[in-house]
Design an enzyme around this catalytic site. Sequence first.
Site, PDB file in Angstrom:
ATOM      1  N   GLU A 105       0.613  -6.752  -0.025  1.00 58.12           N
ATOM      2  CA  GLU A 105      -1.092  -6.918   0.418  1.00 58.12           C
ATOM      3  C   GLU A 105      -1.865  -7.635  -0.594  1.00 58.12           C
ATOM      4  OE1 GLU A 105       2.018  -4.208  -0.861  1.00 58.12           O
ATOM      5  OE2 GLU A 105       1.940  -2.937   0.334  1.00 58.12           O
ATOM      6  N   GLN A 127       4.390   7.419  -5.834  1.00 63.14           N
ATOM      7  CA  GLN A 127       3.190   6.176  -5.280  1.00 63.14           C
ATOM      8  C   GLN A 127       2.390   6.862  -5.589  1.00 63.14           C
ATOM      9  OE1 GLN A 127       4.228   4.928  -1.436  1.00 63.14           O
ATOM     10  NE2 GLN A 127       5.477   3.503  -2.548  1.00 63.14           N
ATOM     11  N   LYS A 134      -4.115  12.347   1.048  1.00 63.42           N
ATOM     12  CA  LYS A 134      -4.102  11.924   2.958  1.00 63.42           C
ATOM     13  C   LYS A 134      -4.129  12.990   3.126  1.00 63.42           C
ATOM     14  CE  LYS A 134       1.073  11.833   4.431  1.00 63.42           C
ATOM     15  NZ  LYS A 134       2.147  11.073   4.041  1.00 63.42           N
TER      16      LYS A 134
END
Lengths: 195, 578
Positions: free
Chosen positions: B67, B130, B179
């Site tokens: 990333e 996460q 999400k």
Amino acid sequence: MKQEFTITVYTENQVGLLNRIAIIFSRRKINIESLNVSPSEAEGIHRFTIIINEYEEVVRKLCRQIEKQVEVLKAYFNTNDEIVWQELALYKVPTDIIAEKVKVERLLREYGARAVAIRKDYTVFETTGHREEIEKLIKALEPYGLIEFVRSARVAIIKTSSGFHEKLKEFDEEQPGEDLMENEFLNQQDKVFSM
Amino acid sequence: METLELTKQKEAEKTIQSISGSKALLEACIAEDVQTIFGYPGGAIMPIYDALYDYPDKLKHILVRHEQGAIHAAQGFARSSGKVGVVFATSGPGATNLVTGLADAMIDSTPLVCITGQVFAHLLGTDAFQETDVINITTPVTKWNYQVTDANEIPHVLAKAFYIAKTGRPGPVLIDITKNAQIQKIDYTGYTKCEHIRSYRPKPIIRKEYIQQAAELINKAEKPFVLFGQGVILGKAEKEFKAFIEKAGIPSAWTLLGLSALPTEHPLNVGMLGMHGNYGPNVLTNECDVLIAVGMRFDDRVTGRLDKYAKQAKIIHLDIDPAEIDKNVKTTVPVWGDCKETLPLLTKLIEEKQHTAWLNKFNEYKQQEIDVVIHNELNPTSDIMTMGEVIKTLNELINGDAIIVTDVGQHQMVTCRYAKFNHTKSNITSGGLGTMGFGLPAAIGAKMGAPERTVIEIVGDGGFQMTIQELGTIMQYKPEVKIIILNNNFLGMVRQWQQLFNDKRYSFVDIQSPDFVQVAKGYGIAGKSIKDRKDLKTALQEMLNHKGAYLLEVMVGKENNVFPMVPQGCSVSEIRLK
């Protein structure tokens, strides 16, 4: 010389903004002495009141950094003689002692304290004022079994301020009026400018 | 009548579509003219990647290898194209890997919009898999950030994000999307660009009185000196800047990030400022009578010791960010505003002038610098190659027309000192943060942001190994990036300091490198390593002629130093030539 400054910040009401403002101080290892966040005179606009001990030059830079944050509308800084301010304190004292000792009653009256809760075992007094006055009362009450004490953050009104309503209208405009971009040098050119 | 009603109803149904938050995000990107996204998928951003699967023609996604590579590539893209760089990353480690790039973009004012996935809203604060508090981690290193937990917010939050990233003093923006919001269906009525935020004023109001005062100072000045920074490039004000300095005939020196805003060969371009800048600009900072700073922020690497910095001069500071005025150097006349607007106003009021004697002073110092430093650096007598001669030879071949991306360290200083530039937005480097590992991914992004231009990355052996994995990105997407590794088998800049200030106590700067050419070969990238001067020009030519990416390793002197140098804590006029 370092002195006490009251920083007043007008902001949008946004999650996370408190942190964004707080880290401007902590990044420079400046301790915030007192912090209050509340609604302001203008609808939907929040008002931060932050107290720090610093040099004026540092405070000026801090205010610019604060104002730079997207959700901040305006940041002002003032010395103590430019504001009217108050703090509120609560004192919890055993009721039996107060009931017995006339001296305590006199003391409380002297400090303008007001009973806000009276129970069998304890009484809670409230007082408002400047920090020194509040602290004096702690000292005075200590010998009589002060059980608990708490003091609020400072709230302050800027003496010369005409409020934020008019300013806010200008912020709503696409092109804000000139006084929004306040420049401390303006009309004081002789102070900063010589040719 | 009935049919008319029916049509109306149908039309209304058409304009209100039910789409997912993910799709709304991608539609926002398209509406903002985004064509390239740098990213890396993961659990918490999967719905967005699933939606992306349906946009192969409209959105090009570059899968990086880390990333950090994504965000540096987006920075390179933004800097070469002048557009906003866009990054996608997942929650937790994906997001934390962006932090270095965010800090870099923040301090170097690079417009970015980073989208991170986040765990479901109901899991926030539960230490879910996460889950990281990305908003609070990134607050100090973003211009603005926001967590979206309801998909209905996506269109206007994205509009705000792009607006904030690119207006005023640009900077990175991070939007963290849970999400559930990525999956959630919303009634989508289209995308409206943001044009105004009540609490945000991208451009301060221009004060006429200050323009006038600045012009008066400039007109009376006998030894005016201009310092220019990236503000000129970010404000797309190169023409306006040139017109300004040409009319008043003012010698102008650049900060590291201002480089390429003015062609190197311009007669008023007197060189580089700061710690490893040119002799004249540093010494004469303390001799000028009016110092005009344009779109720069008086970084300590530029000013050296502040209490001995340009004390004799009146300071005019042009900047779009009011917080920069008086931050480090006290200003006499603060010209707040976008320099694209303030410079022409100033140009109108200034007199046409030439400061020949003053300009000659710069040339005299330049001659001294040539005699003591530059000549030997560019024409070494020993068999060992110098970094400077590599850049000199490269100049002969590319003629100032390439984009040069550098990493951080000695090679960066040498490149910026000696590379020639004819075009703006051609120097891409990590300035304020000094991020080793910036170069390779930034070069990939720079090539994608300006595909018609030659992009050359110049990097050290240390920095290259920090993001070497991005060779994989080159392998996959084949951007024609030319990589020159100036290998001195040392972490050269730290070694130089250890030599000069720590009695040659070389503490952990002796870095070993793999066979870079073999590594490149493993990634299907052509390459060569040279150590003899006689091979330099042909090797560089071969690299430039090669169709596709190329890696050229040049072995240079192990213990060469970059001079001049303003030692830390010294005044700019105490600059050392050796």
